[in-house]
Scaffold this active site. Structure first.
Site, short mmCIF file in Angstrom:
data_model
loop_
_atom_site.label_atom_id
_atom_site.label_comp_id
_atom_site.label_asym_id
_atom_site.label_seq_id
_atom_site.Cartn_x
_atom_site.Cartn_y
_atom_site.Cartn_z
N CYS A 56 6.45 -12.58 -10.67
CA CYS A 56 5.32 -13.38 -10.57
C CYS A 56 5.58 -14.73 -11.36
O CYS A 56 5.59 -14.53 -12.66
CB CYS A 56 3.97 -12.67 -10.55
SG CYS A 56 2.63 -13.82 -10.63
N CYS A 70 6.38 -18.08 -1.19
CA CYS A 70 5.77 -19.10 -0.93
C CYS A 70 6.56 -19.97 0.06
O CYS A 70 7.84 -19.99 -0.41
CB CYS A 70 5.21 -20.37 -1.70
SG CYS A 70 4.51 -21.65 -1.19
N CYS A 73 7.38 -23.79 -1.44
CA CYS A 73 8.27 -24.13 -2.57
C CYS A 73 8.79 -23.04 -3.14
O CYS A 73 9.38 -23.07 -4.33
CB CYS A 73 7.25 -24.71 -3.52
SG CYS A 73 6.17 -23.40 -3.99
N CYS A 78 2.40 -12.79 -7.58
CA CYS A 78 1.84 -11.41 -7.39
C CYS A 78 0.57 -11.40 -6.48
O CYS A 78 0.17 -12.48 -6.41
CB CYS A 78 1.85 -10.65 -8.42
SG CYS A 78 0.63 -10.98 -9.60
N HIS A 85 -1.97 -19.78 -6.69
CA HIS A 85 -0.88 -20.77 -6.38
C HIS A 85 -1.43 -21.75 -5.09
O HIS A 85 -1.27 -22.97 -5.29
CB HIS A 85 0.32 -20.08 -5.56
CG HIS A 85 1.44 -20.68 -5.19
ND1 HIS A 85 2.13 -21.42 -6.09
CD2 HIS A 85 1.77 -20.85 -4.13
CE1 HIS A 85 3.10 -21.98 -5.45
NE2 HIS A 85 2.84 -21.87 -4.22
N HIS A 92 -0.23 -24.73 0.08
CA HIS A 92 0.75 -23.71 -0.02
C HIS A 92 0.10 -22.49 0.34
O HIS A 92 -0.28 -21.69 -0.49
CB HIS A 92 1.32 -23.61 -1.40
CG HIS A 92 2.28 -24.77 -1.61
ND1 HIS A 92 3.49 -24.61 -2.24
CD2 HIS A 92 2.43 -26.11 -1.20
CE1 HIS A 92 3.81 -25.67 -2.31
NE2 HIS A 92 3.51 -26.78 -1.68
N CYS A 191 6.56 37.87 37.20
CA CYS A 191 5.61 36.75 37.07
C CYS A 191 6.12 35.67 36.60
O CYS A 191 5.66 34.44 36.78
CB CYS A 191 4.36 37.48 36.10
SG CYS A 191 4.83 37.80 34.53
N HIS A 489 2.41 37.84 29.97
CA HIS A 489 2.07 37.68 31.46
C HIS A 489 2.11 36.18 31.59
O HIS A 489 1.62 35.56 30.96
CB HIS A 489 0.72 38.37 31.73
CG HIS A 489 0.56 38.19 33.05
ND1 HIS A 489 1.43 38.57 34.18
CD2 HIS A 489 -0.60 37.74 33.76
CE1 HIS A 489 0.81 38.44 35.45
NE2 HIS A 489 -0.23 37.91 35.20
#
Lengths: 538, 193
Positions: A56, A70, A73, A78, A85, A92, A191, A489
């Site tokens: 970051c 971004c 830019c 973070c 920012h 932005h 069956c 069955h």
């Protein structure tokens, strides 16, 4: 559902995204495209630099968490600092989560969606795919879902004629009950046979075929040459069941014919209904399969395949994708199937201690949809099951994923209620309750849905994705098993004219639908909704 | 984080107890921190994926599914309640057409293999021996077929392994096992499958 579909192709952007698009168009998306990298597991990430860790700009990695790039830019922030920012640099607002390549709006603090962005991501995925994978997977991604499926000619299967025949036969019938409802005598541990026969006798397209005498014993080639023909025998049973006579019918001739056909299963002992089902369909297939197709096992991928009644009604196509986890190369194979055998998800069951014995208890969450999820889940093949990757030219760890390429008219689902313990070298029956719906939408298990999911459920903008009604099914029969693995069955529940009937050998009784819902299902039969509705109009 | 600490706390409670940071060595603290980061990352991955599915309306017909689940749960409760008559044992009731049936089907018809009149409920065991199929018949047939092969190699045309044969050798085998089966069968009650 209206909202669902309109959202998918055109998710509504937030005002900031809309604004960004107006000013910058696709330039931001295209500028990061070169950094997009897809893993064989399906996740697309952004990797800008091979050597340095992304950090970051504001806190230099002190408070990591998620990183957002971004779009204007290319600076990284973070999750704690995305707001900073956008405050320091006006406009932005839109960034991309570098872990999953998802758009993020810093002002809305939310993930946002844009089909144009998804298109850019998917284009890069396709570009990066090992060359041979290209065809099948890409075709599925790009295929317009609005492509109309070829209408199966069986849909218009002579319903008028069969209705007429049915009404003419109605002589001794106790007229308030649907025709064709008749008990089957147990001939001695049969069956398993009676239960499957009842389901087959009431499968709408199968029934219509035989009632409209499409299989004519007079012209039957097998019969005239002295060979046994299970289809002819079926015709006999159909006539008997729909004759209006309500006294239980003894399918003795059928048993005799079947034992001649399946010599290995011919014995007076309890048998598995599913095994019988497969064997019977195989027997009917042989009638036409050998005549029309030179190779009994030839199945055309898309155009119909074998034209015998058994396959026209029950046959679908499964798709299997095996992906190399090293290079991402995917090889696809198609296999026909007349039913789907589903494993029960035994991991859902917790262990409890009851009187010092560890007993696994049903948490009540086991459902048919969960079994279908399990069936289509990507399965990691163990290191002892390495498969040869054509791209890497050696054996590699792989992922395998099943999906349904083509659904049959009648969907037969078999629940594998057995558990094998290699420790005790024994098998036992899983008695737990499995919830199953009466209305089933198979869309999420179809190949296009599964493949799209593998690519992160990206939107392509031009996909109309209208719900395809041929993926909607309605239940019409349930074969249940009670008892142990070796002895038990079978009973079949049939849904006719919205009323459920219990067919317990010779005894046919009416039951409330709740009894059926609470029953322990073993084989479940669904028919395409359109056919079900048509059948109920009779 | 927009997927806040609540998720992590929940995951922590579910998987393992949230570690008490005060009692941990720096080494353990570091491992715990890394684990926390990894867990966060996984949780956000899943949340992001679900967010996309939900936002784009890809999650299936949740309402219909939930309705089915509810109906099934309700059904189980109703059926489990002993006061509800529920299912009556099929073997002792009158069917919807007003008919009653004996435990062992008593319709009689001719066997298509040997022509003898057979009771429906005993047709399968009869047919098994009649056709020479089944374990017991098979094992006996093998023994006799070896004898027959020996005989054949000595020039005899009789083959005891043919299932449709009416030869006296097959009949002898059948009689023995047939009566045995009848005893077994009549021992059972109406619960027979």
């Amino acid at each position: 559902m209206a909202t669902r579909n309109s959202d998918f192709a055109n998710p509504k952007p937030c005002e900031h995204l809309a604004d960004y698009k107006l000013r910058h168009g696709l330039s931001g998306y295209k500028s990061i495209q070169k950094w997009l990298k897809a893993s064989p597991y399906g996740k697309t990430s952004i990797k800008m630099c091979e050597t340095n860790m992304p950090i970051c700009r504001f806190c230099s990695g002190f408070h990591q968490g998620r990183l957002f790039l971004c779009l204007i830019c290319s600076s990284l922030s973070c999750s704690d600092h995305t707001l900073l920012h956008t405050q320091s640099e006006n406009g932005h607002d839109i960034a991309v989560d570098i872990e999953r390549s998802e758009l993020y709006c810093s002002l809305c603090s939310d993930q946002v969606y844009d089909p144009d962005f998804d298109k850019v991501v998917v284009s890069k995925n396709i570009m990066d795919m090992p060359s041979k994978t290209h065809d099948s997977v890409v075709d599925d991604l790009m295929r317009r879902s609005s492509k109309r499926k070829r209408l199966n000619p069986l849909m218009d299967l002579d319903l008028k004629r069969s209705k007429l025949l049915v009404s003419m036969m109605d002589r001794r019938a106790k007229s308030c009950y649907p025709l064709g409802l008749r008990g089957l005598n147990n001939l001695g541990s049969t069956c398993f046979m009676n239960s499957v026969l009842q389901a087959l006798l009431h499968a709408p397209p199968f029934r219509n075929y035989f009632l409209s005498e499409r299989h004519d014993p007079e012209t039957c080639k097998k019969r005239s040459s002295g060979q046994l023909c299970l289809a002819c025998d079926f015709g006999v049973i159909f006539s008997a069941l729909y004759s209006g006579d309500r006294t239980p019918y003894s399918p003795a001739q059928f048993l005799y014919s079947w034992w001649q056909h399946s010599a290995n299963l011919a014995s007076y002992e309890q048998q598995d209904a599913h095994e019988f089902f497969i064997s019977v369909l195989d027997g009917i297939h042989e009638r036409e399969g050998k005549e029309r197709n030179s190779n009994k096992d030839v199945f055309c991928v898309d155009n119909g395949g074998c034209q015998c009644i058994a396959h026209r009604v029950f046959s679908g196509m499964l798709r299997s994708d095996v992906t190399c986890t090293t290079c991402g190369f995917t090889s696809t194979t198609y296999d026909p199937c007349v039913d789907i055998s589903l494993n029960m998800d035994t991991t859902n069951f917790s262990s409890v201690n009851v009187a010092n014995k560890s007993v696994r208890e049903d948490t009540g969450r086991s459902t048919l949809l969960a079994c279908l999820d399990l069936f289509t889940r990507p399965e990691r093949l163990g290191s002892d099951q390495k498969l040869y990757c054509q791209n890497c030219q050696e054996k590699r760890d792989s992922l395998k994923q099943m999906s349904i390429k083509r659904l049959p008219l009648v969907l037969s689902l078999h629940i594998k209620r057995f558990e094998h313990s290699s420790l005790r070298r024994s098998s036992r029956k899983i008695d737990w309750y499995l919830q199953f719906p009466f209305s089933l939408d198979m869309t999420p298990y179809l190949s296009p849905s599964i493949v799209r999911n593998r690519f992160g459920n990206r939107v392509f903008g031009f996909e109309s994705d209208k719900p395809d009604i041929s993926s909607e099914f309605e239940i019409f029969a349930v074969v249940t098993h009670s008892g142990m693995l070796d002895s038990g069955h079978y009973v079949t529940y049939l849904r006719l004219q919205n009323q459920w009937y219990k067919c317990d050998d010779a005894w046919v009784t009416e039951v409330d639908e709740r009894i059926v819902r609470a029953a322990q299902c073993y084989m479940i039969f669904y028919v395409q909704k359109m056919l079900y509705c048509k059948a109920n109009e009779d | 984080m927009w997927i806040p600490k609540q998720w992590r706390a929940m995951a922590g409670l579910l998987s393992m107890s949230v570690p008490n940071e005060d009692n941990m060595s720096p080494h353990m603290q570091l491992s715990s921190h890394f684990f926390g980061d990894l867990l966060d990352s996984i949780i956000v991955d899943v949340a992001s994926e679900c967010h996309r599915v939900a936002r784009l309306g890809l999650d299936r017909n949740l309402e219909e599914e939930e309705e089915e689940l509810r109906l099934s749960a309700q059904a189980r409760v109703t059926v489990a309640n002993p006061s509800n008559s529920g299912e009556t044992n099929g073997k002792y009731v009158v069917d919807i057409f007003g008919q009653t049936h004996p435990c062992v089907a008593n319709e009689v018809f001719d066997c298509m293999n040997c022509g003898r009149p057979i009771v429906a409920g005993r047709f399968a065991p009869h047919l098994e021996k009649c056709m020479g199929k089944g374990r017991k018949a098979r094992s006996k047939a093998t023994r006799s077929s070896t004898a027959a092969q020996n005989r054949y190699s000595r020039g005899s045309p009789v083959s005891a392994s043919s299932p449709y044969s009416n030869s006296t050798s097959t009949n002898r085998l059948l009689n023995g096992t047939y009566s045995h089966t009848v005893e077994e069968y009549s021992n059972g009650t109406c619960e027979g499958p």
